[in-house]
Scaffold this active site. Sequence first.
Site, PDB file in Angstrom:
ATOM      1  N   GLU A 161       0.835  -1.213   0.000  1.00  0.00           N
ATOM      2  CA  GLU A 161       0.000   0.000   0.000  1.00  0.00           C
ATOM      3  C   GLU A 161       0.864   1.257   0.000  1.00  0.00           C
ATOM      4  O   GLU A 161       0.777   2.088   0.920  1.00  0.00           O
ATOM      5  CB  GLU A 161      -0.962  -0.009   1.185  1.00  0.00           C
ATOM      6  CG  GLU A 161      -2.025  -1.066   1.059  1.00  0.00           C
ATOM      7  CD  GLU A 161      -3.132  -0.930   2.104  1.00  0.00           C
ATOM      8  OE1 GLU A 161      -2.929  -0.257   3.119  1.00  0.00           O
ATOM      9  OE2 GLU A 161      -4.206  -1.499   1.885  1.00  0.00           O
ATOM     10  N   GLU A 318      -6.448  -7.552  -0.784  1.00  0.00           N
ATOM     11  CA  GLU A 318      -6.878  -7.565   0.618  1.00  0.00           C
ATOM     12  C   GLU A 318      -8.316  -7.091   0.709  1.00  0.00           C
ATOM     13  O   GLU A 318      -8.701  -6.140   0.018  1.00  0.00           O
ATOM     14  CB  GLU A 318      -6.083  -6.567   1.467  1.00  0.00           C
ATOM     15  CG  GLU A 318      -4.641  -6.853   1.701  1.00  0.00           C
ATOM     16  CD  GLU A 318      -4.004  -5.754   2.549  1.00  0.00           C
ATOM     17  OE1 GLU A 318      -4.726  -5.054   3.293  1.00  0.00           O
ATOM     18  OE2 GLU A 318      -2.789  -5.590   2.449  1.00  0.00           O
TER      19      GLU A 318
END
Length: 684
Positions: A161, A318
């Site tokens: 991320e 995710e």
Amino acid sequence: MISTLLTPQNGPGGDPAPRLAYGADYNPEQWPREVWEEDVRLMREAGVNLVSVGIFSWARIQPARDEWDFGWLDEVMDLLHAGGIGVDLATATASPPPWLTTAHPEILPVTASGETVWPGARQHWRPTSPVFRDHALRLVRKMAERYAGHPALVAWHISNELGCHNIYDYSDDAAGAFRDWLRARYTTLDSLNHAWGTAFWSQRYSDWQQILPPRLAASHPNPTQQLDFKRFSSDALKEYLCAERDVLREVTPDVPVTTNFMVMGGTKGMNYPDWAGEIDFVSNDHYVHPGPQDRDELSFSANLTSGIADGLPWFLMEHSTSAVNWQAVNVAKRPGDLARDSLLHVAHGADAVCFFQWRQSAAGAEKYHSAMVPHAGADSEVFRAVAALGDTLRELAPVAGSEREPAKVGIVYDWDSWWASEQDSHPTSLLDYRQEALDWYSALLSLGVRADIVTTRTDLDRYDLLVAPVLHVVPAPLAKELARYVETGGHLVTTYFSGVVDENDHIWLGGHPGALRDLLGIRIDEFGPLLDGETVRLEGAGTDTGTGSLWTDRITVTDPSTEVLASYRTGTYAGMPAVTRRPAGRGSAAYVSTRLGAAGLAGLLPELLAGAGVESELPPSARGRVEQAVRHHGDTRYVFLVNRTDEPVPLPGVTGELLTGGTGTEDGLVLEPRGVAVLRQSAH
Ligand code: GLA
Ligand code: GLA
């Protein structure tokens, strides 16, 4: 490319045919060795075939500058391989270890007000630090050399991320890199001074060294400086991403590379359409923010991810099986939500369904975050739902590799407009770019009309109706492109605060919206933003029952062919146009001057859809109750039908080969409450 990611090289359990990936982040370093065996056994039980490993393992892999410990990871890789589970291996650079930040505190980010972002959490590194980069790339090379050729390795997962916590860094490293970026963009100081409008407030620069990031200032910092800093910050992380990627490509040229994006509410710093071309396949993380539009937002984010991937399959890297740990109240998912949320991503192009994380942590900041194996263990509702989803994804294997079948409606989502429209010192600080786009999407969902979220890089000619909400930044070439789109038969709809500025955030003069004024056949000589809670009533074209909020405009129609679809009934501009549409060429250009919200837009949209000749593909009784998304592989279509309600929904006349979900009836199909059915159809 990614449809073949899980082909037989991945060990004894691998199927020869493409399949959907299923799995999670796997953090075995948080657990004693004996748990690993049980992990692999349970993964097999759940149908898991892919895990992301090593994301936060830097301190474990490299305990000191010249000390490396790969033994444990070798063992994990071997165990997973023996279990037939592929590994999306992280480069492990996401969280620098204490020995590194102690030796080199100059890698720590600095906030706009000059505070150091200290270690203690994660992602405490400056994207532009040469020292950080040296250390990180050394680790990446070690990882790549160590695991090149390992049979479990199916993809590289760069960092984690990127930009989640460190997108904006105002350090001296950032200042230097920002200046380099500006030199490349503007070449001369004169050109920068013009672009930044530095004649204002005595801001003229006479030397590049005088330029800084927009650090804490006495009043509103220069808006173009702010906008360029946003562009620069996204580019700086993209460049870092490319640096890791280049090492990986050099050492393991055949292993695809990805990084997990965060296309979801609340994340806007990273210009993903611009990043997508740098990796081999797009991955996304998504978390539900509970609220009235939460599943619309999920669908919107998945749909936008597909737009960023240009309709190619992508990986859901995710999401959560149930609650997260980082919201004010972390709500557990209801029965059925785990499967429906997952399949909604698949409907919009995901070829992988992965969770954060495999086994719920016993310690650390995320110990209350759900996982595939909760604290309670395998004897739990969550694990049973996880295993059931594994079965469903096996049934959906044929879908793997299929692409988005374009809808007839496109919604344009543009990072420059997002960034610029929400800056300070504007007519209103209440404007919410993403919310406006989401409201159009929700309204279309409520009418049962399929829409694609697209970017300004998408081929817009695919769409009969193009909605461009708050398209605030319109450079001259984009204005020309939109005019051409309309001339050749496209139907464009745009809204308040669109077409107002160019790429330098300079006003297009002569009346708003300068860049689109002629195309729309209107002229606005003053904005009329509304106070928080203030509303206006409209009449015409289905707007009578709704209200406008946030914004109004004083509109004069300048072209005799422009139709006034709706007018203001109350407020300062009562009796004046509120919604207009100008027929132009073979298409039309419409303007909506206020915020109608999802319900109000659902009233107006039938008029706009009819004008573009777009109809719902669903049976009338199912419109609004069912979301439809379509993937295709040549002539084979995969039609996803998602029940948005808590009741069974019949779909008369909807037929095809049922791959999963739903119940076939004599004249169609019935969806279970919150259920998802997938039909295979032939396009002919
Ligand atoms: C992000 C991160 C994960 C984890 C989850 C929790 O997606 O990538 O490491 O922190 O959030 O929701
Ligand atoms: C003050 C300042 C002006 C201008 C106005 C804007 O009066 O002196 O320069 O910024 O505010 O309202």
